[in-house]
Structure formats: C-alpha cells, structure tokens
Design an enzyme around this catalytic site. Structure first.
Site, PDB file in Angstrom:
ATOM      1  N   CYS A  17       0.833  -1.204   0.000  1.00  0.00           N
ATOM      2  CA  CYS A  17       0.000   0.000   0.000  1.00  0.00           C
ATOM      3  C   CYS A  17       0.871   1.259   0.000  1.00  0.00           C
ATOM      4  O   CYS A  17       1.990   1.257  -0.538  1.00  0.00           O
ATOM      5  CB  CYS A  17      -0.972  -0.003   1.173  1.00  0.00           C
ATOM      6  SG  CYS A  17      -2.310   1.203   0.998  1.00  0.00           S
ATOM      7  N   ASP A  33      -3.039   1.250  10.337  1.00  0.00           N
ATOM      8  CA  ASP A  33      -4.227   2.078  10.534  1.00  0.00           C
ATOM      9  C   ASP A  33      -4.635   2.029  11.993  1.00  0.00           C
ATOM     10  O   ASP A  33      -5.077   3.017  12.551  1.00  0.00           O
ATOM     11  CB  ASP A  33      -5.343   1.597   9.603  1.00  0.00           C
ATOM     12  CG  ASP A  33      -5.027   1.977   8.169  1.00  0.00           C
ATOM     13  OD1 ASP A  33      -5.408   3.066   7.738  1.00  0.00           O
ATOM     14  OD2 ASP A  33      -4.309   1.207   7.501  1.00  0.00           O
TER      15      ASP A  33
HETATM   16  P1  RI2 Z   1       0.300   6.498   6.964  1.00  0.00           P
HETATM   17  C1  RI2 Z   1      -3.410   3.522   4.669  1.00  0.00           C
HETATM   18  O1  RI2 Z   1      -4.793   3.314   4.547  1.00  0.00           O
HETATM   19  C2  RI2 Z   1      -2.618   2.246   4.532  1.00  0.00           C
HETATM   20  O2  RI2 Z   1      -3.299   1.113   5.064  1.00  0.00           O
HETATM   21  C3  RI2 Z   1      -1.379   2.603   5.315  1.00  0.00           C
HETATM   22  O3  RI2 Z   1      -0.624   1.477   5.721  1.00  0.00           O
HETATM   23  C4  RI2 Z   1      -1.993   3.348   6.504  1.00  0.00           C
HETATM   24  O4  RI2 Z   1      -3.101   4.080   5.957  1.00  0.00           O
HETATM   25  C5  RI2 Z   1      -1.067   4.266   7.231  1.00  0.00           C
HETATM   26  O5  RI2 Z   1      -0.684   5.344   6.424  1.00  0.00           O
HETATM   27  P2  RI2 Z   1      -5.710   4.089   3.440  1.00  0.00           P
HETATM   28  O6  RI2 Z   1      -6.088   5.422   4.055  1.00  0.00           O
HETATM   29  O7  RI2 Z   1      -0.372   7.158   8.137  1.00  0.00           O
HETATM   30  O8  RI2 Z   1      -4.918   4.205   2.173  1.00  0.00           O
HETATM   31  O9  RI2 Z   1       1.587   5.821   7.390  1.00  0.00           O
HETATM   32  O10 RI2 Z   1      -6.909   3.196   3.272  1.00  0.00           O
HETATM   33  O11 RI2 Z   1       0.476   7.415   5.784  1.00  0.00           O
END
Ligand code: RI2
Length: 308
Positions: free
Chosen positions: A127, A198
C-alpha cells in the site's frame, strides 16, 4: 485551509487518506470550528462535538481519526469554564500543538526506523504509508544501498503512489502484483517487510490495508522480519476496553464495474487483521517495541482517555 464539509467528503472519497493524514486533517477541520460564531463556550463545545462526531463517522478502521477528535473533546471539556474568547485561544493553540506533535512523531519514526535498515536490505512494502516512505527515504539519504519491492495494492492501486514517490527519490524500486509476494520474497531475497498501520490493538494485533496479513504469513514462513511503523496516535484505547475495530467495506465498483458481472457477489473489505504473533516489532516515536508492549504504551500515553 479547507472547511469541515470538504474535509469529511475528502476523507470519505479517500482524497485525504493515510491514517496520519486523516487525523491531522480532522484536527485542522476542528480548528476551523473553534473560530465559528457562538454565544458562549457551551454553544461552541456543542458545535465542536457535532463536527467531531461527523468527522469520526466519515471512515471507520483507522483509529487515528477518533483519537484525534476525542483528544480535542477532552481538551474542550477540561477548559469548559473559560470565557469564550479565552476558550478559543486555548483550544486553537492545543490543536496546533497536537498537529506539530504528529509531525514530530513522523520525523522521529523516520530516524529510529532508518537505524534498523542496513545496506543491502531488500525491503517489501504494501500500500502507501507516509511513515514507511519517510523511513525508506531517510535510510537512502543516509547512504544505505537498499532496494524496495512494492505491491500494487488492489483495488485502488495505492502501491503506484509508493513506487512513484520512492523511485523519484532515487531508490531502486520494483512493482509487483499482490499475488506475487511469496514468489518474489524468495526470488529477490527479501529480508524485511515494512508496513504502516491504521490501528494497533491493545493485544498487539495490526489493522492495515487488505492483504497485509497474507504478507505476514509469507514472511513468517520464510523467516523474514515483519516490521510495522506506527505513531502512537494509531494505537487504540477503545481496544483496551474490549471494543473490536470495524473493518471498512467499500463499494464493490472499486473492484469491478457492476455491469461486467451479473448475479455475482463482489466483496471489497479494505483492511485486514494481522495477528501480533506474526509481527517482529513496531517502530513508534517512543522507540521500537514488541507487539506485546502495545497495552503498556496505551496505558502510558492514553491515560487521559482511559481515565487511568
Ligand atoms: P500512513 C493507509 O490506509 C494504509 O493502510 C497505510 O498502511 C496506513 O493508511 C497508514 O498510512 P488508506 O487510508 O499514516 O490508504 O503511514 O486506506 O500514511
């Protein structure tokens, strides 16, 4: 700066995404509410509460969002006796401090995380996590010769954001489809997995982008370190009280357009749960901890919410 309605919409539509960015955007939206007209402090607190509840329900799963909002509720409640202008001033400066604290946490994790990385490491990520990217970019700037493998991360392909960011920093980066993880781990001799978070639960379990738990299983089988990078804002105080994190289900049209398949159920869960026993360590702004220490970190840093 964007308003409350726009922030809620942007979080829902994932124009603002990533657990930390969501928390910071929510705090900034609450900051605007503090400036709204109100006859007294009580009325302003009501407005803050209603805005906060709406922000919290804009996307489930990333606990950083309710943590940010609940912290502002807590500060507001603590200062409810202040006269309105003094109240505005106090809450504004507390929100600013909160945002700066999150930005410092991110930098600190980059520093700590990059110490764990060595030249020659082949690191797989999943991701798009700003926290993970900050660590990898810091390690690279420090002269560590690393290579990064990124999954494309179906259905929304956030892995593409990761490859673009890392390769533009000069890091040798390889893109793979999600289902190639096990094969590529062996073929390219991956020696670390590094993912964001998350939510981290009190028992050390990790909620992260769908597919993370399969990667953890592969890493376990091949004896590869599975490392999580998470600011303390992503730890869940509610989980201490036994509540279970809701796994977001998004529209099936993100997976495939409905008209292409008739009479088929399409599911689109966005996150999954990686059991703590597959996690080697969690990098936080307070240092590297084993997943078993999540409860202690929560007790220490979320005393205000847990009323400990
Ligand atoms: P940072 C994202 O979720 C991903 O799952 C990623 O690992 C997590 O948030 C943390 O992201 P989404 O919002 O806070 O893309 O490290 O569904 O940037």
């Amino acid at each position: 700066m964007q308003g409350l309605e726009q922030t809620i919409e942007d979080i829902k539509k994932m124009r603002i995404r990533g657990a930390l960015d969501i928390a910071i955007a929510a705090a900034k939206a609450m900051h605007l509410v503090v400036k709204k007209d109100a006859k007294d402090t009580q009325e302003l607190i009501k407005k803050l509460r209603s805005a906060g509840e709406r922000l919290k329900s804009s996307r489930p799963s990333a606990v950083s969002l309710p943590n940010a909002v609940n912290y502002i509720f807590y500060i507001a409640e603590k200062n409810k006796e202040l006269e309105i202008e003094k109240f505005r001033e106090k809450i504004s400066s507390e929100i600013q401090r909160f945002v700066e604290k999150q930005e410092r946490a991110l930098k600190k994790i980059a520093e700590i995380g990059s110490n764990l990385i060595q030249s020659g490491d082949v690191i797989l990520t999943h991701c798009n996590s700003d926290t993970v990217n900050m660590i990898l970019e810091k390690a690279w700037r420090d002269g560590k010769g690393i290579e990064v493998i990124c999954t494309e991360t179906r259905p929304r392909y956030q892995g593409i954001i990761t490859v673009k960011e890392l390769s533009s920093s000069g890091i040798p980066t390889t893109l793979i489809v999600d289902s190639a993880v096990h094969l590529i781990m062996r073929k390219l001799k991956v020696n670390k997995v590094l993912v964001g978070a998350d939510t981290i639960c009190a028992n050390g379990d990790l909620i992260n982008k769908i597919g993370t738990s399969q990667i953890a299983l592969c890493a376990k089988e091949l004896d590869i370190d599975f490392i999580v990078a998470a600011e303390s804002i992503k730890f869940s105080p509610e989980s201490v009280m036994g509540s279970v994190v809701e796994i977001e289900e998004r529209d099936p049209s993100e997976v495939i357009k409905a008209e292409k398949l008739k009479d088929v159920r399409v599911l689109n869960p966005v996150f999954d749960i990686t059991d703590a026993r597959y996690i080697s360590m969690i990098i936080t702004e307070y240092g590297v901890i084993p997943p078993e220490a999540a409860y202690h970190l929560l007790k220490e840093k979320f005393g205000w919410e847990l009323e400990l």
